[in-house]
Design a protein around this motif. Structure first.
Motif, PDB file in Angstrom:
ATOM      1  N   ASP A  70       0.863  -1.179   0.000  1.00  0.00           N
ATOM      2  CA  ASP A  70       0.000   0.000   0.000  1.00  0.00           C
ATOM      3  C   ASP A  70       0.897   1.227   0.000  1.00  0.00           C
ATOM      4  O   ASP A  70       1.751   1.386   0.892  1.00  0.00           O
ATOM      5  CB  ASP A  70      -0.890  -0.022   1.243  1.00  0.00           C
ATOM      6  CG  ASP A  70      -1.917   1.109   1.254  1.00  0.00           C
ATOM      7  OD1 ASP A  70      -1.740   2.095   0.514  1.00  0.00           O
ATOM      8  OD2 ASP A  70      -2.891   1.008   2.027  1.00  0.00           O
ATOM      9  N   SER A  71       0.709   2.104  -0.977  1.00  0.00           N
ATOM     10  CA  SER A  71       1.575   3.278  -1.075  1.00  0.00           C
ATOM     11  C   SER A  71       1.427   4.230   0.099  1.00  0.00           C
ATOM     12  O   SER A  71       2.289   5.078   0.326  1.00  0.00           O
ATOM     13  CB  SER A  71       1.313   4.016  -2.391  1.00  0.00           C
ATOM     14  OG  SER A  71       1.801   3.265  -3.491  1.00  0.00           O
ATOM     15  N   ALA A  72       0.347   4.102   0.862  1.00  0.00           N
ATOM     16  CA  ALA A  72       0.197   4.927   2.055  1.00  0.00           C
ATOM     17  C   ALA A  72       1.072   4.436   3.201  1.00  0.00           C
ATOM     18  O   ALA A  72       1.272   5.155   4.187  1.00  0.00           O
ATOM     19  CB  ALA A  72      -1.265   4.943   2.499  1.00  0.00           C
ATOM     20  N   ASP A  73       1.603   3.234   3.073  1.00  0.00           N
ATOM     21  CA  ASP A  73       2.463   2.631   4.089  1.00  0.00           C
ATOM     22  C   ASP A  73       3.916   2.842   3.668  1.00  0.00           C
ATOM     23  O   ASP A  73       4.437   2.124   2.817  1.00  0.00           O
ATOM     24  CB  ASP A  73       2.144   1.145   4.214  1.00  0.00           C
ATOM     25  CG  ASP A  73       2.936   0.453   5.318  1.00  0.00           C
ATOM     26  OD1 ASP A  73       4.013   0.943   5.696  1.00  0.00           O
ATOM     27  OD2 ASP A  73       2.485  -0.616   5.782  1.00  0.00           O
ATOM     28  N   GLU A 112      -9.864  12.150   7.599  1.00  0.00           N
ATOM     29  CA  GLU A 112      -9.196  10.896   7.249  1.00  0.00           C
ATOM     30  C   GLU A 112      -9.079  10.727   5.740  1.00  0.00           C
ATOM     31  O   GLU A 112      -8.105  10.157   5.244  1.00  0.00           O
ATOM     32  CB  GLU A 112      -9.904   9.693   7.877  1.00  0.00           C
ATOM     33  CG  GLU A 112     -11.387   9.612   7.634  1.00  0.00           C
ATOM     34  CD  GLU A 112     -12.205  10.171   8.791  1.00  0.00           C
ATOM     35  OE1 GLU A 112     -13.233   9.544   9.136  1.00  0.00           O
ATOM     36  OE2 GLU A 112     -11.827  11.227   9.344  1.00  0.00           O
ATOM     37  N   ASP A 113     -10.068  11.260   4.987  1.00  0.00           N
ATOM     38  CA  ASP A 113      -9.969  11.230   3.527  1.00  0.00           C
ATOM     39  C   ASP A 113      -8.882  12.183   3.042  1.00  0.00           C
ATOM     40  O   ASP A 113      -8.154  11.890   2.081  1.00  0.00           O
ATOM     41  CB  ASP A 113     -11.304  11.597   2.888  1.00  0.00           C
ATOM     42  CG  ASP A 113     -12.360  10.513   3.052  1.00  0.00           C
ATOM     43  OD1 ASP A 113     -11.970   9.343   3.265  1.00  0.00           O
ATOM     44  OD2 ASP A 113     -13.561  10.827   2.968  1.00  0.00           O
ATOM     45  N   LEU A 118      -3.360  12.806   0.828  1.00  0.00           N
ATOM     46  CA  LEU A 118      -1.999  13.332   0.896  1.00  0.00           C
ATOM     47  C   LEU A 118      -0.976  12.205   1.037  1.00  0.00           C
ATOM     48  O   LEU A 118       0.111  12.266   0.460  1.00  0.00           O
ATOM     49  CB  LEU A 118      -1.873  14.324   2.040  1.00  0.00           C
ATOM     50  CG  LEU A 118      -2.680  15.623   1.878  1.00  0.00           C
ATOM     51  CD1 LEU A 118      -2.596  16.469   3.139  1.00  0.00           C
ATOM     52  CD2 LEU A 118      -2.203  16.420   0.675  1.00  0.00           C
ATOM     53  N   ALA A 119      -1.326  11.168   1.802  1.00  0.00           N
ATOM     54  CA  ALA A 119      -0.394  10.061   2.011  1.00  0.00           C
ATOM     55  C   ALA A 119      -0.086   9.328   0.718  1.00  0.00           C
ATOM     56  O   ALA A 119       1.070   8.988   0.442  1.00  0.00           O
ATOM     57  CB  ALA A 119      -0.967   9.086   3.044  1.00  0.00           C
ATOM     58  N   MET A 163      -5.428  19.924  -4.747  1.00  0.00           N
ATOM     59  CA  MET A 163      -4.291  20.313  -3.916  1.00  0.00           C
ATOM     60  C   MET A 163      -3.189  19.270  -3.974  1.00  0.00           C
ATOM     61  O   MET A 163      -2.004  19.612  -4.107  1.00  0.00           O
ATOM     62  CB  MET A 163      -4.738  20.511  -2.470  1.00  0.00           C
ATOM     63  CG  MET A 163      -3.598  20.791  -1.501  1.00  0.00           C
ATOM     64  SD  MET A 163      -4.117  20.973   0.218  1.00  0.00           S
ATOM     65  CE  MET A 163      -4.746  19.331   0.573  1.00  0.00           C
ATOM     66  N   SER A 164      -3.569  18.006  -3.869  1.00  0.00           N
ATOM     67  CA  SER A 164      -2.556  16.946  -3.858  1.00  0.00           C
ATOM     68  C   SER A 164      -1.795  16.885  -5.172  1.00  0.00           C
ATOM     69  O   SER A 164      -0.587  16.644  -5.187  1.00  0.00           O
ATOM     70  CB  SER A 164      -3.212  15.595  -3.554  1.00  0.00           C
ATOM     71  OG  SER A 164      -3.988  15.108  -4.636  1.00  0.00           O
TER      72      SER A 164
END
Length: 252
Positions: A70-73, A112-113, A118-119, A163-164
């Motif tokens: 997971d790219s958020a990790d 959280e979204d 952003l993550a 924004m991201s």
């Protein structure tokens, strides 16, 4: 025909694509492999499509590796890049394709979204680049998949996403400065509407989007992949720090 003329443009190159199992990512993986690169890519939850993609590439005589991450990790992403580099003996090309889209009015947009947007859309690009360049030599390529929405957000509910993707414009410029002396280029590709399972050209929103474009059609995943392949190849060595639109005139 000489051997040189028949050598694929990315022969002996090793690529890593984060978010490569479907849609634009899968098209990028296929194109880089077709151009001669060995390709590792990540997927999150669906191993079957990822392994099918590996099988397709291997059946055509190429080399590929699917890694769940997971790219958020950040830790999982760094480990995936390290595995790819150690398995194949280095890294030449990084494509940051992972992305999420959360839409909603600013009044009740969940934090959280925002944090996940952003993550995945921003932090993972920095994390992956930081890890990948440890293995890159002169001539390395970092290519991020941004969005034309960095330039134009013509409908409500897309503030966090815009924004991201706008953040990648600045990040690309800064990374290009940081890595230029090492001979590594960094660029940001900004697609417009592209025909995928997540945003089909036959979808409910498609006609509205087509009306905003100079070319009234959706892009094809192969068209995005071809631009990535060009930026990854030897002819694009003087392009860096750029955010390049491929959007059918959406931002025109």
């Amino acid at each position: 025909m000489s051997n040189q003329a028949s050598t694929p443009s990315l022969a002996n190159k090793i690529a890593f694509v984060q978010g490569g199992s479907r849609g634009i990512g899968a098209a990028i993986v296929k194109r880089l492999a077709a151009d001669g690169a060995t390709v590792a890519f990540t997927y999150v939850t669906s191993p079957q499509p990822a392994q099918h993609l590996v099988s397709q590439i291997e059946a055509a005589g190429g080399r590929a590796l699917a890694i769940q991450a997971d790219s958020a990790d950040a830790s999982a992403l760094k480990q995936a890049i390290s595995i790819a580099a150690e398995t194949f003996g280095g890294l030449d090309i990084l494509v940051n394709n992972a992305g999420v889209l959360a839409l909603g009015p600013v009044d009740d947009f969940k934090l959280e979204d925002l944090d996940r947007t952003l993550a995945v859309n921003v932090r993972s690009v920095f994390v992956a680049t930081q890890e990948a360049v440890r293995f890159m030599k002169e001539g390395g390529r970092v290519i991020s998949i941004g969005s034309t929405n960095a330039e134009r957000m013509p409908f409500e509910g897309g503030a966090a996403y815009a924004m991201s993707k706008a953040a990648l414009v600045g990040l690309t410029k800064g990374l290009a400065r940081d890595l230029g002396k090492r001979g590594i280029t960094v660029n940001n590709l900004q697609p417009g509407p592209v025909d995928t399972d997540m945003n089909p050209a036959s979808g409910d929103f498609a006609e509205t989007l087509k009306g905003l474009m100079a070319l009234p059609r959706y892009g094809k995943v192969e068209e995005i992949a071809s631009f990535v392949a060009y930026l990854a190849g030897p002819e694009a060595g003087y392009i860096t720090g750029a955010s390049l639109s491929i959007d059918g005139g959406f931002s025109a």
